[in-house]
Scaffold this active site. Structure first.
Site, short mmCIF file in Angstrom:
data_model
loop_
_atom_site.label_atom_id
_atom_site.label_comp_id
_atom_site.label_asym_id
_atom_site.label_seq_id
_atom_site.Cartn_x
_atom_site.Cartn_y
_atom_site.Cartn_z
N SER A 59 0.87 -1.19 0.00
CA SER A 59 0.00 0.00 0.00
C SER A 59 0.90 1.23 0.00
O SER A 59 1.74 1.37 -0.89
CB SER A 59 -0.94 -0.03 1.21
N THR A 60 0.77 2.11 0.99
CA THR A 60 1.52 3.37 1.01
C THR A 60 3.02 3.13 0.90
O THR A 60 3.60 2.38 1.68
CB THR A 60 1.21 4.13 2.32
N HIS B 70 -2.56 -1.18 -3.37
CA HIS B 70 -3.68 -0.26 -3.21
C HIS B 70 -3.46 0.94 -4.13
O HIS B 70 -2.49 1.68 -3.97
CB HIS B 70 -3.78 0.23 -1.76
N MET C 230 -0.12 1.07 5.04
CA MET C 230 -0.87 1.33 6.27
C MET C 230 -1.99 0.29 6.43
O MET C 230 -2.44 -0.33 5.48
CB MET C 230 -1.48 2.73 6.24
N ASP D 108 -4.52 -4.81 5.92
CA ASP D 108 -4.85 -5.62 4.76
C ASP D 108 -3.70 -6.56 4.42
O ASP D 108 -2.54 -6.13 4.35
CB ASP D 108 -5.17 -4.72 3.56
#
Length: 355
Positions: free
Chosen positions: A164-165, A190, A283, A286
């Site tokens: 993600s991030t 993401h 973050m 998930d």
């Protein structure tokens, strides 16, 4: 006990509507304060000096100075966490990836068309919180990995990656170290709609294997990495004697679509112990439960370590779930993945090791 200071946010966007949406959304959060707004970077520079924000949200296409030029100047003189708010047009998407490379923490799609105000409101506060904690990392030099002889590569191996991030740059670093004949790779990052195709195209130019956005019915094969399309879940299914990719709509999972948990859970069910799992910077949680299912099926799982993560949330949660065999710096994961895909790798999962 002293009160925890609020996260101070400056919203920079030439659209009065977007400034209003972001300001109202963030004002509803008890731990976030919008200290000001700016319609262009020139006004923003003055407000940054005066208001001292902790996090910026930044539009890309603005009058007087474009967002990318502003970001590069800011990172040279006063680096701070920046969240991009990008429209879903190709020119903005291309610039957004360059901005991520230059130090922006994350990118959100500006509400329009298929990406609604509701989608933005679900994620923006959490991304602001993550950005306030994010580390600014200098890109590490990719370390060459030792070659694995073709005869040692186990057939039917498959690699599943979630991030993600900070993940776009982490995935680029990891894939660029892997050989052209790497086992099939499935990636859930993401990412907003439209961004995934550009992301795949950038990786395809950078990496030795073929990289592209997945489409429904794709067949995983050696030398091919497939990226889950933004806005859709990607799952692995078995059809007769072959594996197939299914691209599906459906509810958000862990507030995400595509979801790493959805991919990892399908890999656990279909590929079993033939899979290698990798969870990178990001973050939230998930991927943790999906990776735990992979672990229970005998997969070898690797997490990026805290020191090299922009945000350690997703790897941390996977480790806490008991789903991880190795925790490694980003520049050592490629070698560990190839080792796990070789016939010399132990067939049973090893205890969690941190290196």
């Amino acid at each position: 006990m002293p009160e925890t200071p609020k996260i101070r946010v400056l919203v920079i966007d030439d659209s009065a509507v977007v400034r209003k949406i972001l300001s109202e959304t963030l004002a509803a959060e008890a731990d976030i304060e919008v200290v000001g707004t700016a319609p262009d970077p020139i006004i923003a520079l003055e407000k940054i000096k005066r208001l001292k924000p902790d996090v910026l949200t930044l539009d890309i296409e603005m009058p007087r100075m474009d967002g990318l030029t502003f970001l590069k100047q800011l990172m040279r003189t006063q680096p701070m966490p920046v969240i991009l708010i990008s429209s879903l047009v190709q020119s903005s998407v291309d610039i957004a990836f360059e901005a991520l490379r230059c130090g922006a923490v994350d990118v959100l799609a500006k509400p329009s068309g298929p990406y609604s105000v509701g989608d933005l409101r679900v994620t923006v506060a959490d991304i602001i919180r993550a950005a306030a904690r994010a580390k600014r990392l200098e890109p590490a030099a990719a370390r060459p990995i030792a070659a694995v002889q073709e005869k040692l590569l186990m057939p039917h191996r498959l690699i599943a990656i979630g991030a993600s991030t900070g993940g776009t740059e982490a995935i680029a670093s990891l894939l660029s170290q892997l050989p052209a004949d790497v086992p099939p790779i499935l990636i859930t990052q993401h990412i907003p709609p439209m961004f995934s195709r550009t992301f795949a195209q950038r990786l395809d130019k950078l990496c030795r294997m073929e990289v592209r956005e997945a489409v429904d019915g794709d067949v995983p094969r050696p030398g091919l990495a497939l990226i889950a399309p933004g806005g859709f879940h990607m799952v692995l299914e078995r059809h007769a004697l072959s594996l197939r990719i299914r691209i599906k709509d459906g509810p958000l999972v862990c507030y995400q679509r595509p979801s790493v948990d959805v991919l990892f859970s399908s890999v656990a069910m279909v590929a079993g112990s033939n899979a290698v799992g990798v969870i990178l910077t990001g973050m939230g949680s998930d991927g943790a439960q999906g990776m735990k299912r992979m672990k229970n099926q005998g997969c070898h799982n690797i997490a990026q370590n805290e020191a090299t993560c922009v945000i350690f949330g997703m790897p941390r949660e996977a480790i806490r779930a008991g789903a991880v065999d190795q925790t490694l710096p980003l520049d050592r994961i490629a070698q560990a993945v190839m080792n796990a895909c070789s016939s010399e790798h132990p067939s049973t999962a090893s205890p969690h090791r941190i290196a």
